[in-house]
Design a protein around this motif. Structure first.
Motif, mmCIF file in Angstrom:
data_model
loop_
_atom_site.group_PDB
_atom_site.id
_atom_site.type_symbol
_atom_site.label_atom_id
_atom_site.label_comp_id
_atom_site.label_asym_id
_atom_site.label_seq_id
_atom_site.Cartn_x
_atom_site.Cartn_y
_atom_site.Cartn_z
ATOM 1 N N LYS A 10 0.645 0.705 -1.794
ATOM 2 C CA LYS A 10 -0.375 0.243 -2.731
ATOM 3 C C LYS A 10 -0.450 -1.268 -2.651
ATOM 4 O O LYS A 10 0.464 -1.924 -2.149
ATOM 5 C CB LYS A 10 -0.129 0.734 -4.148
ATOM 6 N N SER A 19 -1.937 2.557 -12.701
ATOM 7 C CA SER A 19 -3.352 2.919 -12.542
ATOM 8 C C SER A 19 -3.900 2.300 -11.256
ATOM 9 O O SER A 19 -4.761 1.439 -11.286
ATOM 10 C CB SER A 19 -4.155 2.466 -13.753
ATOM 11 N N VAL A 21 -4.403 2.998 -6.707
ATOM 12 C CA VAL A 21 -4.495 3.961 -5.626
ATOM 13 C C VAL A 21 -3.524 3.550 -4.536
ATOM 14 O O VAL A 21 -3.146 2.390 -4.424
ATOM 15 C CB VAL A 21 -5.928 4.086 -5.057
ATOM 16 N N ARG A 33 -4.961 8.222 -2.434
ATOM 17 C CA ARG A 33 -4.555 9.076 -3.557
ATOM 18 C C ARG A 33 -4.326 8.221 -4.811
ATOM 19 O O ARG A 33 -4.133 7.014 -4.733
ATOM 20 C CB ARG A 33 -3.292 9.864 -3.227
ATOM 21 N N ASP A 34 -4.319 8.881 -5.953
ATOM 22 C CA ASP A 34 -4.101 8.245 -7.251
ATOM 23 C C ASP A 34 -2.602 8.162 -7.521
ATOM 24 O O ASP A 34 -1.895 9.171 -7.424
ATOM 25 C CB ASP A 34 -4.782 9.091 -8.325
ATOM 26 N N THR A 35 -2.111 6.991 -7.885
ATOM 27 C CA THR A 35 -0.675 6.843 -8.149
ATOM 28 C C THR A 35 -0.253 7.525 -9.444
ATOM 29 O O THR A 35 0.916 7.851 -9.612
ATOM 30 C CB THR A 35 -0.254 5.360 -8.229
ATOM 31 N N LYS A 36 -1.195 7.747 -10.365
ATOM 32 C CA LYS A 36 -0.842 8.373 -11.645
ATOM 33 C C LYS A 36 -0.486 9.841 -11.472
ATOM 34 O O LYS A 36 0.320 10.377 -12.215
ATOM 35 C CB LYS A 36 -1.981 8.243 -12.650
ATOM 36 N N ARG A 38 0.025 12.008 -8.106
ATOM 37 C CA ARG A 38 0.008 12.247 -6.663
ATOM 38 C C ARG A 38 -0.157 13.722 -6.317
ATOM 39 O O ARG A 38 -0.597 14.058 -5.225
ATOM 40 C CB ARG A 38 1.289 11.694 -6.048
ATOM 41 N N TYR A 42 -5.214 14.077 -2.023
ATOM 42 C CA TYR A 42 -5.799 12.850 -1.485
ATOM 43 C C TYR A 42 -7.085 13.181 -0.749
ATOM 44 O O TYR A 42 -7.357 14.347 -0.454
ATOM 45 C CB TYR A 42 -4.801 12.168 -0.532
#
Length: 63
Positions: A10, A19, A21, A33-36, A38, A42
């Protein structure tokens, strides 16, 4: 069989925030992908799509 994304990272600007990606390498493109959460998975882009996106971000096209 497609290889899973490698080398997830990131932005260093995100520091300890959740918050954000993450971007990983997949084939000759990128995976995001979203870090909140995973576990949601993705999406992938081709190299051309990713380079076009990065150029747009760097030129403030989304401001």
């Amino acid at each position: 069989m497609t290889m899973p994304p490698q080398g997830w990272r990131k932005s260093s600007r995100s520091q300890q925030r959740t918050s954000c990606v993450e971007v990983g390498r997949v084939g000759d493109g990128a995976a995001v992908r979203d870090t909140k959460d995973r576990s949601l998975g993705y999406f992938t882009t081709t190299s051309t799509q990713w380079q076009t996106f990065l150029h747009a971000v760097k030129s403030d096209r989304f401001s």
